[in-house]
Design a protein around this motif. Sequence first.
Motif, mmCIF file in Angstrom:
data_model
loop_
_atom_site.group_PDB
_atom_site.id
_atom_site.type_symbol
_atom_site.label_atom_id
_atom_site.label_comp_id
_atom_site.label_asym_id
_atom_site.label_seq_id
_atom_site.Cartn_x
_atom_site.Cartn_y
_atom_site.Cartn_z
ATOM 1 N N LEU A 222 6.755 -1.768 -5.970
ATOM 2 C CA LEU A 222 5.357 -2.507 -6.016
ATOM 3 C C LEU A 222 5.731 -3.955 -6.181
ATOM 4 O O LEU A 222 5.335 -4.760 -5.714
ATOM 5 N N LEU A 223 6.528 -4.043 -7.271
ATOM 6 C CA LEU A 223 7.008 -5.511 -7.854
ATOM 7 C C LEU A 223 7.818 -6.223 -6.748
ATOM 8 O O LEU A 223 7.562 -7.382 -6.418
ATOM 9 N N PHE A 224 8.717 -5.420 -5.940
ATOM 10 C CA PHE A 224 9.539 -6.056 -4.727
ATOM 11 C C PHE A 224 8.428 -6.371 -3.750
ATOM 12 O O PHE A 224 8.893 -7.685 -3.390
ATOM 13 N N TYR A 225 7.519 -5.552 -3.244
ATOM 14 C CA TYR A 225 6.645 -6.002 -2.353
ATOM 15 C C TYR A 225 5.795 -7.291 -2.527
ATOM 16 O O TYR A 225 5.349 -8.024 -1.774
ATOM 17 N N ARG A 226 5.440 -7.342 -4.066
ATOM 18 C CA ARG A 226 4.474 -8.357 -4.339
ATOM 19 C C ARG A 226 5.402 -9.955 -4.247
ATOM 20 O O ARG A 226 4.748 -10.680 -3.929
ATOM 21 N N PHE B 142 -4.993 -3.142 1.290
ATOM 22 C CA PHE B 142 -3.753 -3.791 1.593
ATOM 23 C C PHE B 142 -3.538 -3.392 3.083
ATOM 24 O O PHE B 142 -2.736 -4.397 3.788
ATOM 25 N N TYR B 143 -3.487 -2.314 3.635
ATOM 26 C CA TYR B 143 -3.327 -2.003 4.895
ATOM 27 C C TYR B 143 -4.096 -2.833 5.894
ATOM 28 O O TYR B 143 -3.643 -3.521 6.725
ATOM 29 N N GLY C 122 0.910 -1.276 0.150
ATOM 30 C CA GLY C 122 -0.202 -0.104 -0.184
ATOM 31 C C GLY C 122 0.846 1.199 0.093
ATOM 32 O O GLY C 122 0.207 2.313 -0.267
ATOM 33 N N ILE C 123 2.288 1.187 0.244
ATOM 34 C CA ILE C 123 3.001 2.292 0.221
ATOM 35 C C ILE C 123 3.801 2.390 -0.855
ATOM 36 O O ILE C 123 4.789 3.136 -1.105
#
Length: 409
Positions: free
Chosen positions: A101-105, A167-168, A93-94
């Motif tokens: 974004l790809l890293f967090y996914r 997402f949060y 979400g951040i």
Amino acid sequence: MHTDTKRMILVSVLCGLGYMMYSVDRMTVSSAISLMASDFHLDRAQSGFLMSSFFYGFIGFLFISGIIADKLSGKPVLILGLVIFSLATMSTGIAGSLTSLLFYRVMTGIGEGVFWPAASLEVANVTTEKQRTTVMSLYWMGYPIGGFLGTWLGAMLGPVFGWRVVFYVAGGMGLLVALAYAILVKPKPTEKKTHQAHRASLPLKQLFRNPSVLLMALYYFLLLSGWWIVLLWAPTFLMNVKHLSISVAGTIASLLGLAGALGGLVTGRLCDKGNFNRKRAILIGITLLSSLLMAAMVLNMPVYAVIVVILLLGFLGYPVTPLVISFTAELVPQALRGSAIGFVMNIGMAAGGISPVLAGYFADIYSLSTVWWVAACVMVFSSLMLLGVQKSPAAYSSPAEPGLSPSKQ
């Protein structure tokens, strides 16, 4: 109520809640992809890559998680997975760029890959064969329920409040489930000795000498090559091919999960009332009917007919995973159960990192309808793999489950 029954209910409910949280995360991406694509200026191929990016972390840890869970027990591995994917979900979400974004996914996928085999092993180990498919289906109901919530929230609340908020919430709820499991699920005094005895008696290489396990893995890979196109591209398919709005398309697509929750319970009960061959026949029938329903979605039909097809497709095809997990648990001794589940899931879920991207690529060249037809044909072919799956006497080479002898299993 018997102590083992209380434990079975507690473990199944908490694992189901964890499953629900990571499903909310996955399907929010699917239904809110148009909003995310607008923010990050993505074309269709890039959107497909984003939807499948978590798979690249996910498929790298399924088998490893199953092996570690066999060695240690499912609880610590399960909790670790929940914490990782919950924190990564909140971080999604951040995200301020496509790279972050790809890293967090991917990190979300790693956590999910650690969680799933361990949770499935926990449920398998608190059930007997005569109740396992039913209980596994009840635990798995967290996934379609989460899929409904994630799809609906992304489609309905995303346009109003923004896609980041969901997402949060999903990440915070996942952390609460991890805390509850750590506090409430106490290990049995005999579990440590049992794990030590099991891992000393059966080498991992025995798993790869079992042709039925290999065929199950191939079946699951081919099946999910088609199913992940349905799950991740359904809202886009309904918008582009059926010309529905994002809210209507997202709501209709969410019916897959609702119907699947009921279908999982029904098919689970049908399987547990029969023997191994009956379970295999049910799995083959579900696969064939699901492929026909998927192909039918391409036909020109009114909206109410699309809804009926979606409901039937969800009812029959969506709950195939708990059947596969329960089926796989019967193919090997208990000492290799987590490894077998992780291996089959790993091979099958590899399709999720491939087919959505290919679907987006070929949809740009041809059409989503063409992709839909091809995916349905692949699902038909997958059912042939099940014809060679047999229950081996080697599955009884480790101590029998509580309350059962090999002759009664």
